[in-house]
Design a protein around this motif. Structure first.
Motif, short mmCIF file in Angstrom:
data_model
loop_
_atom_site.label_atom_id
_atom_site.label_comp_id
_atom_site.label_asym_id
_atom_site.label_seq_id
_atom_site.Cartn_x
_atom_site.Cartn_y
_atom_site.Cartn_z
N ALA A 16 4.70 12.98 23.44
CA ALA A 16 4.29 14.14 22.65
C ALA A 16 3.02 14.85 23.13
O ALA A 16 3.02 16.06 23.29
CB ALA A 16 4.14 13.73 21.19
N ALA A 20 2.98 18.41 24.81
CA ALA A 20 2.40 19.54 24.08
C ALA A 20 1.48 20.34 25.00
O ALA A 20 1.53 21.57 25.04
CB ALA A 20 1.62 19.04 22.86
N ILE A 51 8.69 21.99 23.80
CA ILE A 51 8.21 20.61 23.72
C ILE A 51 9.36 19.65 23.48
O ILE A 51 9.39 18.55 24.03
CB ILE A 51 7.12 20.46 22.62
CG1 ILE A 51 6.54 19.03 22.64
CG2 ILE A 51 7.64 20.80 21.24
CD1 ILE A 51 5.34 18.85 21.73
N LEU A 52 10.36 20.09 22.71
CA LEU A 52 11.49 19.19 22.42
C LEU A 52 12.34 18.97 23.67
O LEU A 52 12.81 17.86 23.91
CB LEU A 52 12.32 19.76 21.27
CG LEU A 52 11.58 19.78 19.93
CD1 LEU A 52 12.41 20.48 18.87
CD2 LEU A 52 11.25 18.36 19.48
N MET A 55 10.41 16.52 25.86
CA MET A 55 10.49 15.14 25.39
C MET A 55 11.88 14.58 25.63
O MET A 55 12.04 13.40 25.93
CB MET A 55 10.11 15.08 23.91
CG MET A 55 8.61 15.29 23.69
SD MET A 55 8.19 15.58 21.96
CE MET A 55 8.74 14.07 21.24
N LYS B 82 -0.88 19.20 16.39
CA LYS B 82 -0.65 20.26 17.36
C LYS B 82 0.75 20.14 17.97
O LYS B 82 1.48 21.13 18.08
CB LYS B 82 -1.72 20.17 18.45
CG LYS B 82 -1.93 21.46 19.19
CD LYS B 82 -3.15 21.35 20.09
CE LYS B 82 -3.01 22.31 21.23
NZ LYS B 82 -3.92 22.00 22.33
N ALA B 83 1.11 18.91 18.32
CA ALA B 83 2.45 18.68 18.88
C ALA B 83 3.51 19.03 17.85
O ALA B 83 4.53 19.64 18.17
CB ALA B 83 2.59 17.23 19.34
N LEU B 86 4.03 22.74 17.61
CA LEU B 86 4.86 23.25 18.71
C LEU B 86 6.33 22.99 18.44
O LEU B 86 7.19 23.81 18.76
CB LEU B 86 4.44 22.60 20.03
CG LEU B 86 3.14 23.12 20.65
CD1 LEU B 86 2.76 22.27 21.85
CD2 LEU B 86 3.29 24.58 21.08
N MET B 87 6.63 21.83 17.84
CA MET B 87 8.04 21.52 17.54
C MET B 87 8.60 22.51 16.53
O MET B 87 9.75 22.93 16.62
CB MET B 87 8.15 20.11 16.96
CG MET B 87 7.91 19.02 17.97
SD MET B 87 8.05 17.41 17.16
CE MET B 87 7.22 16.39 18.38
N ASP B 90 9.57 25.63 18.22
CA ASP B 90 10.22 25.37 19.51
C ASP B 90 11.44 26.27 19.75
O ASP B 90 12.33 26.39 18.92
CB ASP B 90 10.66 23.90 19.57
CG ASP B 90 11.07 23.49 20.97
OD1 ASP B 90 10.20 23.03 21.71
OD2 ASP B 90 12.26 23.66 21.32
N LYS B 91 11.45 26.89 20.95
CA LYS B 91 12.52 27.84 21.27
C LYS B 91 13.88 27.18 21.35
O LYS B 91 14.88 27.74 20.90
CB LYS B 91 12.20 28.53 22.61
CG LYS B 91 11.20 29.67 22.47
CD LYS B 91 11.18 30.54 23.70
CE LYS B 91 10.24 29.97 24.75
NZ LYS B 91 10.18 30.73 25.99
N TYR B 128 9.28 4.86 22.61
CA TYR B 128 8.32 5.83 22.07
C TYR B 128 9.01 7.11 21.61
O TYR B 128 8.72 7.63 20.54
CB TYR B 128 7.28 6.15 23.14
CG TYR B 128 6.27 7.17 22.67
CD1 TYR B 128 5.12 6.77 22.00
CD2 TYR B 128 6.50 8.52 22.86
CE1 TYR B 128 4.23 7.70 21.54
CE2 TYR B 128 5.61 9.46 22.40
CZ TYR B 128 4.47 9.05 21.74
OH TYR B 128 3.60 9.98 21.27
N MET B 129 9.92 7.62 22.42
CA MET B 129 10.60 8.88 22.07
C MET B 129 11.40 8.73 20.79
O MET B 129 11.49 9.66 20.00
CB MET B 129 11.52 9.33 23.21
CG MET B 129 10.78 9.84 24.41
SD MET B 129 9.60 11.15 24.00
CE MET B 129 8.82 11.34 25.59
N ARG B 132 9.37 9.47 17.96
CA ARG B 132 9.07 10.89 17.80
C ARG B 132 10.19 11.63 17.08
O ARG B 132 10.01 12.72 16.59
CB ARG B 132 8.79 11.55 19.15
CG ARG B 132 7.57 10.98 19.86
CD ARG B 132 6.27 11.52 19.33
NE ARG B 132 5.88 11.03 18.03
CZ ARG B 132 5.42 9.81 17.80
NH1 ARG B 132 5.32 8.93 18.76
NH2 ARG B 132 5.07 9.45 16.60
N VAL B 136 10.43 15.18 14.47
CA VAL B 136 11.37 16.30 14.46
C VAL B 136 11.98 16.43 13.06
O VAL B 136 12.11 17.53 12.52
CB VAL B 136 12.49 16.08 15.51
CG1 VAL B 136 13.53 17.18 15.43
CG2 VAL B 136 11.89 16.01 16.90
#
Lengths: 92, 567
Positions: A16, A20, A51-52, A55, B82-83, B86-87, B90-91, B128-129, B132, B136
């Motif tokens: 992350a 970012a 970011i997605l 990741m 912050k991350a 961004l999510m 997210d585009k 780890y992912m 995350r 989301v």
């Protein structure tokens, strides 16, 4: 089409926080930049400012990725972004 | 637990897990967002264009809110926010949801489904992912809340400080918890070892957990929270106001001077529990006399594969370097139960607390432990810290001997065991005869002695380290250490962080106490008010008590300084 290969320096991979930092840097470039794992076809490359997507690549420390961009300023953009990937953002 | 009427309000009882008495308005954690209907059509009157615009606006609003919060946060919390911001914008995510809206799906259902796909993809990556993926899903819930015009999930935002009421808090809530805004934590579920309790202790907040009737408290109600007595009083009166005012005027705790001792000078080194380099440096800064528990899981959690030798060496080295010339007790990998690792533990065990965890994984997956010991030895050799190594979940003298042999083979001179399985306490003499030291993990010892799951609210009263049965086993373990030729026994569970219980532990003969760094100052302050002889008398009081509540009450009544410091 400009291309640049970069090696992920972040110790824990493109998770992350480094993702970012990179996504933000990519969004600031004047050109659209894509990212893909080395060896994957260019048409499967992902939006480097997402970011997605970053990741989801599952890039770990030492993974080589390909950055691509087209147009004016593409070379400079790729150079700048490769530098971000090649910095260890987890170093205290 | 029945509520009783009180001159000034309703008394709601639970278990106190963080000392302190405060009054403030209730803010409840919002209910989780419910899933929209799968593939729901565009709302009446909406077009694909208007719905796409509505989705984009909601996502931007959520992203802006998270960015604003990131700007006012600091450190790790700021990075996480912050991350997450961004999510939200997210585009890739919005493009995927936009495609669904274009086929006539409502914005809520579209973002729900699109985020689900992303989360599944991250989960498939593992480690780890996979963790995350939760972020989301959190972003998704925020966007849906925005679309519905209801409060966002997570810690509520408010202008004035408040008492946070929830069913229970998750570790993820910690990042968003601002100790300047939250006066106290109150939960209807959870227990003394729940995440809420751990969060409260690490942030130094008054807290009451396992108080079922607090589920009925509503936003804005004034409550008095007594984290020592485990009581919440709605609509407090003058008596509670006086108590809260007295707490606010408490004698400030002196900073820990770096030397734990009783009033008559009996030394009890006060050490810190740490989980990594940054944590270790903060503990050294707080005056810790060393590390009594280095949780090495930080090196392993969230990984698909075992971390390599070099990575482990540098991670341990970072901790050792924070304590030059001082003791650092390393606990070898404690995976399993609530800390699963894909390469080491079997997540399908029906009863993981009684499963292959801690030292036991060396039998199911040999090699990982030996490689960890080699990395610890190399890191120890390169630093001046005095490195001790102990294995978690040792149950028999033979396991203790095997672990000591593994340490010797790695060149580590000071092997030890954690005493948390009751059999190790019962056979302390023969278990400890094989090693150089022992450390009692009171959290797990309590859960196993009382046969009470650490996370279950209805068992909160059983799951209390003040239980006389636990204290008897502590005494038995200390005696076993003496009989084994003077093997020192420390405590590194949450019990050591309770100043009153710390006095009892010292009275039982415990040599060192290891705790969260925030507890160093209160524990040291209270310990320095009693002589060793007095600590022994208080220990005897606790051992003879018929219940945990009575043991705590009897000992606290004899320690008036707790009141003075507001503990």
């Amino acid at each position: 089409m400009a291309e640049r290969i970069a090696t992920i320096a972040s110790r824990v991979g493109l998770h992350a926080r480094p993702a970012a930092i990179f996504a933000e840097a990519a969004a600031e470039q004047p050109v659209e930049v894509t990212i893909a794992l080395e060896g994957e076809p260019a048409e499967e490359a992902l939006d480097a400012s997402s970011i997605l997507a970053l990741m989801g690549l599952g890039a770990e420390h030492g993974t080589r990725v390909v950055l691509r961009a087209e147009g004016e300023g593409a070379e400079a953009a790729l150079e700048a972004l490769a530098a971000v990937l090649e910095t260890d953002h987890d170093a205290a | 637990m029945m509520s009783t009427h009180h001159p000034s309000g309703t008394v709601l009882r639970g278990v106190g897990v963080g000392a302190g008495r405060v009054i403030g308005p209730v803010r409840r954690m919002p209910h989780p967002i419910t899933a929209p209907e799968e593939g729901a059509p565009l709302p009446a009157g909406a077009t694909v264009e208007s719905e796409t615009e509505r989705l984009g606006a909601a996502a931007q609003a959520v992203a802006a809110n998270l960015r604003a919060r990131a700007a006012s946060a600091s450190g790790d919390a700021a990075a996480v926010l912050k991350a997450t911001a961004l999510m939200a914008g997210d585009k890739t995510l919005l493009k995927a949801a936009g495609k669904l809206v274009a086929t006539g799906t409502s914005a809520e259902s579209a973002i729900w489904e699109a985020a689900e796909a992303v989360a599944l993809q991250l989960e498939a990556l593992g480690g780890y992912m996979a963790e995350r993926a939760t972020d989301v899903l959190d972003v998704r819930a925020r966007i849906v809340a925005e679309l519905r015009g209801i409060p966002a999930p997570g810690i509520p935002e408010a202008d004035e400080p408040f008492v946070l009421c929830a069913e229970d808090l998750a570790p993820a809530d910690t990042a968003a918890l601002d100790p300047a805004r939250v006066l106290a934590l109150v939960t209807s579920a959870g227990g003394p070892q729940s995440h809420t309790a751990i969060i409260a202790r690490s942030m130094g907040l008054p807290a009451v957990v396992a108080a079922p009737e607090t589920a009925g408290l509503t936003d804005g109600t004034q409550v008095f929270v007594d984290g020592s007595a485990g009581v919440v009083i709605a609509d407090p009166g003058p008596e509670e106001e006086a108590a809260a005012a007295a707490y606010a005027q408490r004698t400030p705790l002196p900073a820990f001077g770096g030397m734990g001792a009783t009033a008559d000078g009996h030394r009890v080194p006060l050490l810190a529990n740490v989980g990594g380099g940054a944590d270790a440096r903060a503990a050294a800064e707080a005056g810790a006399e060393g590390v009594g528990l280095l949780r090495t899981e930080f090196c392993f959690l969230g990984r698909e594969k075992e971390p390599g030798h070099e990575l482990q060496v540098s991670a341990y080295r970072e901790v050792f370097d924070a304590f030059p010339g001082q003791k650092v007790v390393v606990r070898t990998l404690d995976a399993g139960a609530d800390k699963p690792l894909p390469f080491l533990t079997d997540s399908t065990e029906p009863n993981p607390a009684l499963g292959v965890r801690g030292y036991r994984t060396d039998v199911s997956v040999p090699g990982v432990l030996a490689r960890q010991l080699a990395a610890i030895a190399e890191a120890a050799g390169a630093s001046t810290a005095e490195v001790w190594v102990m294995a978690p979940m040792v149950s028999t003298p033979a396991e203790a001997a095997d672990f000591a042999a593994l340490c010797a083979a790695a060149g580590l001179r000071t092997p030890g065991v954690m005493v948390e399985v009751p059999s190790a306490a019962v056979l302390a003499r023969s278990v400890l005869a094989n090693v150089r030291f022992a450390s009692i993990g009171t959290n797990d010892l309590t859960q196993y002695v009382m046969a009470a799951d650490r996370q279950l609210a209805p068992l909160a009263a059983l799951n209390d380290p003040w239980q006389p049965a636990v204290l008897h086993l502590v005494r038995h373990t200390v005696e076993g250490g003496v009989q084994a030729g003077g093997v020192p026994v420390g405590v590194c569970g949450e019990a050591a962080a309770d100043p009153a219980l710390a006095v009892v532990l010292v009275g039982l003969g415990v040599a060192t106490l290891s705790m969260n760094r925030r507890a160093l100052s209160p524990v040291s302050a209270v310990l320095s008010t009693v002589t060793l002889e007095r600590a022994r008398e208080l220990a005897a009081l606790a051992l003879d008590a018929p219940s945990a509540a009575e043991a705590r009450k009897r000992v606290r009544a004899e320690l008036p300084d707790l009141e003075r410091f507001g503990l």
